[in-house]
Design an enzyme around this catalytic site. Structure first.
Site, PDB file in Angstrom:
ATOM      1  N   SER A 140       0.867  -0.809   6.592  1.00 28.10           N
ATOM      2  CA  SER A 140      -0.294  -0.016   5.782  1.00 28.10           C
ATOM      3  C   SER A 140      -1.654  -0.446   6.355  1.00 28.10           C
ATOM      4  CB  SER A 140      -0.252  -0.493   4.404  1.00 28.10           C
ATOM      5  OG  SER A 140      -1.331  -0.216   3.826  1.00 28.10           O
TER       6      SER A 140
ATOM      7  N   HIS B 294       1.542   3.732   7.832  1.00 31.34           N
ATOM      8  CA  HIS B 294       1.189   4.069   6.055  1.00 31.34           C
ATOM      9  C   HIS B 294      -0.189   4.108   5.755  1.00 31.34           C
ATOM     10  CE1 HIS B 294       2.957   3.906   2.249  1.00 31.34           C
ATOM     11  NE2 HIS B 294       1.778   3.348   1.534  1.00 31.34           N
TER      12      HIS B 294
ATOM     13  N   ASP C 124      -2.842   4.478   2.824  1.00 28.60           N
ATOM     14  CA  ASP C 124      -3.044   4.583   1.445  1.00 28.60           C
ATOM     15  C   ASP C 124      -4.227   5.033   0.936  1.00 28.60           C
ATOM     16  OD1 ASP C 124      -0.834   2.816   0.631  1.00 28.60           O
ATOM     17  OD2 ASP C 124      -1.392   1.388   1.560  1.00 28.60           O
TER      18      ASP C 124
ATOM     19  N   MET D 228      -6.614   5.932  -2.023  1.00 31.51           N
ATOM     20  CA  MET D 228      -7.024   5.827  -3.619  1.00 31.51           C
ATOM     21  C   MET D 228      -8.215   6.346  -4.038  1.00 31.51           C
ATOM     22  SD  MET D 228      -5.951   1.665  -3.445  1.00 31.51           S
ATOM     23  CE  MET D 228      -4.545   0.910  -2.282  1.00 31.51           C
TER      24      MET D 228
ATOM     25  N   HIS E 114       0.213   8.215   1.447  1.00 32.42           N
ATOM     26  CA  HIS E 114       0.619   7.650   0.313  1.00 32.42           C
ATOM     27  C   HIS E 114      -0.692   7.938  -0.662  1.00 32.42           C
ATOM     28  CE1 HIS E 114       1.600   4.229  -2.797  1.00 32.42           C
ATOM     29  NE2 HIS E 114       1.748   5.472  -3.422  1.00 32.42           N
TER      30      HIS E 114
ATOM     31  N   MET F 267      -2.627   7.893  -4.096  1.00 33.32           N
ATOM     32  CA  MET F 267      -2.693   7.324  -5.317  1.00 33.32           C
ATOM     33  C   MET F 267      -3.861   7.870  -5.941  1.00 33.32           C
ATOM     34  SD  MET F 267      -1.998   3.514  -3.810  1.00 33.32           S
ATOM     35  CE  MET F 267      -2.021   3.913  -2.292  1.00 33.32           C
TER      36      MET F 267
ATOM     37  N   MET G  57       7.582   1.860  -5.635  1.00 30.94           N
ATOM     38  CA  MET G  57       6.495   0.674  -5.814  1.00 30.94           C
ATOM     39  C   MET G  57       7.136  -0.627  -6.244  1.00 30.94           C
ATOM     40  SD  MET G  57       3.967   2.278  -4.601  1.00 30.94           S
ATOM     41  CE  MET G  57       2.715   0.946  -4.569  1.00 30.94           C
TER      42      MET G  57
ATOM     43  N   GLY H 174      -2.716  -0.224  -5.821  1.00 29.99           N
ATOM     44  CA  GLY H 174      -4.289  -0.420  -5.870  1.00 29.99           C
ATOM     45  C   GLY H 174      -4.729  -1.447  -4.780  1.00 29.99           C
ATOM     46  N   PHE H 175      -4.075  -2.222  -4.625  1.00 29.71           N
ATOM     47  CA  PHE H 175      -4.448  -3.456  -3.818  1.00 29.71           C
ATOM     48  C   PHE H 175      -3.199  -4.006  -2.879  1.00 29.71           C
ATOM     49  CE2 PHE H 175      -6.878  -3.667  -7.723  1.00 29.71           C
ATOM     50  CZ  PHE H 175      -8.025  -3.434  -7.175  1.00 29.71           C
ATOM     51  N   GLY H 176      -3.531  -4.472  -1.705  1.00 27.43           N
ATOM     52  CA  GLY H 176      -2.639  -5.150  -0.729  1.00 27.43           C
ATOM     53  C   GLY H 176      -2.701  -6.721  -1.191  1.00 27.43           C
ATOM     54  N   GLY H 177      -1.634  -7.259  -0.534  1.00 28.69           N
ATOM     55  CA  GLY H 177      -1.505  -8.813  -0.903  1.00 28.69           C
ATOM     56  C   GLY H 177      -1.003  -9.230  -2.356  1.00 28.69           C
TER      57      GLY H 177
ATOM     58  N   ASP I  36       7.070  -0.363  -1.136  1.00 28.55           N
ATOM     59  CA  ASP I  36       5.721  -0.389  -0.921  1.00 28.55           C
ATOM     60  C   ASP I  36       5.363  -1.460  -1.982  1.00 28.55           C
ATOM     61  OD1 ASP I  36       3.111  -0.271  -0.316  1.00 28.55           O
ATOM     62  OD2 ASP I  36       2.967   1.799  -0.804  1.00 28.55           O
ATOM     63  N   GLY I  37       4.971  -2.849  -1.309  1.00 30.83           N
ATOM     64  CA  GLY I  37       3.970  -3.689  -1.878  1.00 30.83           C
ATOM     65  C   GLY I  37       5.029  -5.082  -2.079  1.00 30.83           C
ATOM     66  N   GLY I  38       4.278  -6.148  -1.305  1.00 26.93           N
ATOM     67  CA  GLY I  38       4.727  -7.428  -1.454  1.00 26.93           C
ATOM     68  C   GLY I  38       5.951  -7.778  -0.422  1.00 26.93           C
TER      69      GLY I  38
ATOM     70  N   GLY J 289       1.674  -4.514   4.575  1.00 26.46           N
ATOM     71  CA  GLY J 289       0.166  -4.640   4.893  1.00 26.46           C
ATOM     72  C   GLY J 289      -0.172  -6.014   5.307  1.00 26.46           C
ATOM     73  N   SER J 290      -0.326  -6.888   4.301  1.00 25.81           N
ATOM     74  CA  SER J 290      -0.668  -8.159   4.616  1.00 25.81           C
ATOM     75  C   SER J 290       0.309  -9.009   5.549  1.00 25.81           C
ATOM     76  CB  SER J 290      -1.106  -9.096   3.211  1.00 25.81           C
ATOM     77  OG  SER J 290       0.055  -8.758   2.350  1.00 25.81           O
TER      78      SER J 290
HETATM   79  C1  DX5 Z   1      -0.733  -0.931  -2.577  1.00 20.91           C
HETATM   80  C2  DX5 Z   1      -0.434  -0.025  -1.535  1.00 20.91           C
HETATM   81  C3  DX5 Z   1       0.341  -0.878  -0.270  1.00 20.91           C
HETATM   82  C4  DX5 Z   1      -0.361  -1.805   0.061  1.00 20.91           C
HETATM   83  C5  DX5 Z   1       0.669  -2.759   0.487  1.00 20.91           C
HETATM   84  O1  DX5 Z   1      -1.253  -0.024  -3.941  1.00 20.91           O
HETATM   85  O2  DX5 Z   1       0.156   1.160  -1.719  1.00 20.91           O
HETATM   86  O3  DX5 Z   1       0.810   0.126   0.731  1.00 20.91           O
HETATM   87  O4  DX5 Z   1      -1.177  -1.666   1.202  1.00 20.91           O
HETATM   88  O5  DX5 Z   1       0.414  -4.170   0.718  1.00 20.91           O
HETATM   89  P1  DX5 Z   1       1.166  -5.484   0.886  1.00 20.91           P
HETATM   90  O6  DX5 Z   1       2.276  -5.277   1.984  1.00 20.91           O
HETATM   91  O7  DX5 Z   1      -0.015  -6.463   1.473  1.00 20.91           O
HETATM   92  O8  DX5 Z   1       1.546  -5.652  -0.520  1.00 20.91           O
HETATM   93 ZN    ZN Z   2       1.100   2.582  -0.199  1.00 20.13          ZN
END
Ligand code: DX5
Ligand code: ZN
Length: 230
Positions: free
Chosen positions: A13, A38, A40, A42, A71, A73, A142, A147-150, A178-180, A200-201
């Protein structure tokens, strides 16, 4: 996009990339083994964060040689589908929760010439998915609240993916997570039936456009852990 398969695909991401260097970051992650990219989007309304819109997506398109996985959102979604399709998205995912007429939204995505993805928040069940299965190419489960990475991976979603995998049967539908996602959580989802892993992270940590090798090591670690769990 190439033909359908259920091999493990890593989709970094760009939410975790250097926003001043998207072109270079994308070329770096693809050179380091990313399968998809990917993106994102928002809106500060459907989710409590703002990123970017169709002009940015269009600007980064020439840098992506693999698959541009957008994606959304955002709510409402329908007024923006054509703009993201024209910006060059291969896959457009809209949220089940983004409005009352997700069936129409998915029709519009395919009608615009893109693969149609359905994203589902952690709090939503699979009831709403049943009658949509024959009009989608991907379900994005999800594993954080968008909303946020990490953020931290939500383990209750493992059962959801197992149930979803059974419902999909032989249909050519990707399950994206997607996420974590990390080398610790990726195998849980690969075993449950996922094939596209967004990270992402966990992909961007430790690297930069000047020093992209950590991106490759991170991607390989996630892929190896996922493939070992299959
Ligand atoms: C969250 C995003 C994800 C996010 C994943 O709202 O849709 O794509 O960037 O980030 P990580 O891998 O850091 O959880
Ligand atoms: Zn995403």
């Amino acid at each position: 996009m190439t033909s359908f398969d259920r091999s493990i695909k890593i989709a970094p991401s760009i939410l975790s990339a250097d926003f001043a260097n998207f072109g270079q970051e994308i070329r770096a992650i693809e050179a380091q083994g990313a399968d998809w990219v990917h993106v994102d989007v928002m809106d500060g309304h459907f989710v409590p964060n703002l990123t970017f819109g169709p002009p940015l997506v269009k600007a980064i398109r020439p840098h992506i040689k693999t698959v541009m996985d957008v994606h959304l959102m955002i709510s409402p979604v329908d007024p923006y589908i054509d703009a993201f399709a024209e910006a060059g998205a291969d896959v457009i995912s809209a949220h089940l929760e983004a409005g009352p007429h997700v069936h129409r939204t998915l029709q519009a995505i395919r009608g615009a010439g893109c693969k149609a993805g359905l994203a589902i928040n952690p709090g939503s069940g699979l009831d709403g998915v049943e009658y949509l299965l024959d009009m989608i190419d991907l379900v994005c489960v999800m594993t954080v609240n968008p909303g946020f990475g990490g953020q931290k991976f939500i383990h209750s979603q493992i059962d959801k993916v197992k149930t979803l995998r059974a419902k999909i049967g032989d249909r050519p539908i990707h399950i994206e997570i997607d996420g974590g996602i990390t080398p610790e959580t990726a195998p849980l989802m690969a075993a449950a039936g996922a094939d596209v892993l967004v990270a992402g992270s966990a992909v961007f940590k430790g690297g930069s456009v000047e020093n992209p090798e950590p991106y490759g090591a991170n991607i390989r670690a996630i892929r190896a852990a996922a493939e070992a769990a299959r």
